[in-house]
Design a protein around this motif. Structure first.
Motif, PDB file in Angstrom:
ATOM      1  N   TRP A 298       0.757  -1.132   0.057  1.00  0.00           N
ATOM      2  CA  TRP A 298       0.015   0.246  -0.201  1.00  0.00           C
ATOM      3  C   TRP A 298       0.955   1.516   0.078  1.00  0.00           C
ATOM      4  N   SER A 299       1.673   1.629   1.036  1.00  0.00           N
ATOM      5  CA  SER A 299       2.581   2.488   0.471  1.00  0.00           C
ATOM      6  C   SER A 299       3.782   2.705  -0.403  1.00  0.00           C
ATOM      7  N   GLY A 300       3.787   1.289  -0.862  1.00  0.00           N
ATOM      8  CA  GLY A 300       5.419   1.423  -2.231  1.00  0.00           C
ATOM      9  C   GLY A 300       6.611   1.137  -1.884  1.00  0.00           C
ATOM     10  N   GLY A 301       6.360   0.787  -0.985  1.00  0.00           N
ATOM     11  CA  GLY A 301       7.658  -0.034   0.481  1.00  0.00           C
ATOM     12  C   GLY A 301       7.910  -1.082  -0.101  1.00  0.00           C
TER      13      GLY A 301
ATOM     14  N   SER B 272       5.124   0.542  -9.813  1.00  0.00           N
ATOM     15  CA  SER B 272       5.461   1.556  -8.950  1.00  0.00           C
ATOM     16  C   SER B 272       4.028   2.224  -8.726  1.00  0.00           C
ATOM     17  N   ARG B 273       4.004   2.675  -7.775  1.00  0.00           N
ATOM     18  CA  ARG B 273       2.437   3.207  -7.329  1.00  0.00           C
ATOM     19  C   ARG B 273       2.558   5.241  -6.897  1.00  0.00           C
ATOM     20  N   ASP B 274       1.556   5.616  -7.365  1.00  0.00           N
ATOM     21  CA  ASP B 274       1.524   7.016  -7.625  1.00  0.00           C
ATOM     22  C   ASP B 274       0.004   7.218  -6.694  1.00  0.00           C
ATOM     23  N   ASN B 275       0.151   7.435  -4.893  1.00  0.00           N
ATOM     24  CA  ASN B 275      -1.073   7.477  -4.249  1.00  0.00           C
ATOM     25  C   ASN B 275      -2.133   8.104  -4.301  1.00  0.00           C
ATOM     26  N   ALA B 276      -0.869   9.803  -4.863  1.00  0.00           N
ATOM     27  CA  ALA B 276      -1.899  10.696  -5.397  1.00  0.00           C
ATOM     28  C   ALA B 276      -3.013  11.127  -6.661  1.00  0.00           C
ATOM     29  N   LYS B 277      -2.188  10.090  -7.192  1.00  0.00           N
ATOM     30  CA  LYS B 277      -3.120   9.896  -8.592  1.00  0.00           C
ATOM     31  C   LYS B 277      -4.022   8.866  -8.853  1.00  0.00           C
ATOM     32  N   ASN B 278      -3.983   7.888  -7.789  1.00  0.00           N
ATOM     33  CA  ASN B 278      -4.605   6.623  -6.977  1.00  0.00           C
ATOM     34  C   ASN B 278      -3.771   5.695  -8.598  1.00  0.00           C
ATOM     35  N   THR B 279      -2.787   5.662  -9.015  1.00  0.00           N
ATOM     36  CA  THR B 279      -2.332   4.750 -10.081  1.00  0.00           C
ATOM     37  C   THR B 279      -1.536   4.044  -9.841  1.00  0.00           C
ATOM     38  N   VAL B 280      -1.701   2.453 -10.230  1.00  0.00           N
ATOM     39  CA  VAL B 280      -0.293   1.755 -10.224  1.00  0.00           C
ATOM     40  C   VAL B 280       0.124   1.741 -11.759  1.00  0.00           C
ATOM     41  N   TYR B 281       1.496   1.465 -11.431  1.00  0.00           N
ATOM     42  CA  TYR B 281       2.759   1.342 -13.185  1.00  0.00           C
ATOM     43  C   TYR B 281       3.293   0.301 -13.193  1.00  0.00           C
ATOM     44  N   LEU B 282       2.996   0.037 -14.707  1.00  0.00           N
ATOM     45  CA  LEU B 282       3.929  -1.559 -14.648  1.00  0.00           C
ATOM     46  C   LEU B 282       4.909  -0.903 -16.177  1.00  0.00           C
ATOM     47  N   GLN B 283       6.149  -0.540 -15.538  1.00  0.00           N
ATOM     48  CA  GLN B 283       7.232  -0.404 -16.747  1.00  0.00           C
ATOM     49  C   GLN B 283       8.113  -1.424 -17.265  1.00  0.00           C
ATOM     50  N   MET B 284       7.238  -1.917 -18.555  1.00  0.00           N
ATOM     51  CA  MET B 284       8.356  -3.165 -18.553  1.00  0.00           C
ATOM     52  C   MET B 284       9.119  -2.857 -20.007  1.00  0.00           C
ATOM     53  N   ASN B 285      10.510  -3.159 -19.656  1.00  0.00           N
ATOM     54  CA  ASN B 285      11.119  -2.909 -20.846  1.00  0.00           C
ATOM     55  C   ASN B 285      11.654  -4.503 -20.929  1.00  0.00           C
ATOM     56  N   SER B 286      13.397  -4.226 -22.120  1.00  0.00           N
ATOM     57  CA  SER B 286      13.286  -5.291 -22.607  1.00  0.00           C
ATOM     58  C   SER B 286      12.609  -6.927 -22.789  1.00  0.00           C
ATOM     59  N   LEU B 287      11.420  -6.472 -23.823  1.00  0.00           N
ATOM     60  CA  LEU B 287      10.340  -6.847 -23.818  1.00  0.00           C
ATOM     61  C   LEU B 287      10.699  -8.175 -24.730  1.00  0.00           C
TER      62      LEU B 287
END
Length: 126
Positions: free
Chosen positions: A53-56, A71-86
């Motif tokens: 919940w905290s991103g920790g 990662s997550r941005d709790n101020a934007k209510n959004t979670v991300y998944l950065q995918m590299n070297s697909l």
């Protein structure tokens, strides 16, 4: 109730990068953990990554370790998944999910999650 909406999927060449997002609404976003799962055609849904919940604290499947970052941005209510070297084997529908429980032990397991998004398609061409 929690509503989850994924976005950012698409077609990318092998070796490329893509970021998928999941916007949440309905409950205090910073109070629950989030996860990403994926399901390829003919295969079972599998764990990809999770974040507390905290991103920790973050957790990854061995197959995506180092290449993917949650990662997550709790101020934007959004979670991300950065995918590299697909890789072509990353091709799947990617789902975000919310775990409203108090702990993090079960975040690798789909049964722990209470709400799911509808998914976004990620296709990696060779």
């Amino acid at each position: 109730q929690v509503q989850l909406v994924e976005s950012g999927g698409g077609l990318v060449q092998a070796g490329g990068s893509l970021r998928v997002s999941c916007a949440a609404s309905g409950r205090t976003f910073s109070s629950y953990s989030m996860g990403w799962f994926r399901q390829a055609p003919g295969k079972e849904r599998e764990f990809v990554a999770a974040i507390s919940w905290s991103g920790g604290s973050t957790y990854y499947a061995d197959s995506v370790m180092v290449r993917f970052t949650i990662s997550r941005d709790n101020a934007k209510n959004t979670v991300y998944l950065q995918m590299n070297s697909l890789k072509p084997e990353d091709t799947a529908v990617y789902y975000c999910a919310a775990d409203l429980g108090p702990g993090v032990i079960g975040l690798r397991y789909s049964d722990s999650y209470d709400y799911w998004g509808q998914g976004t398609q990620v296709t990696v061409s060779s």
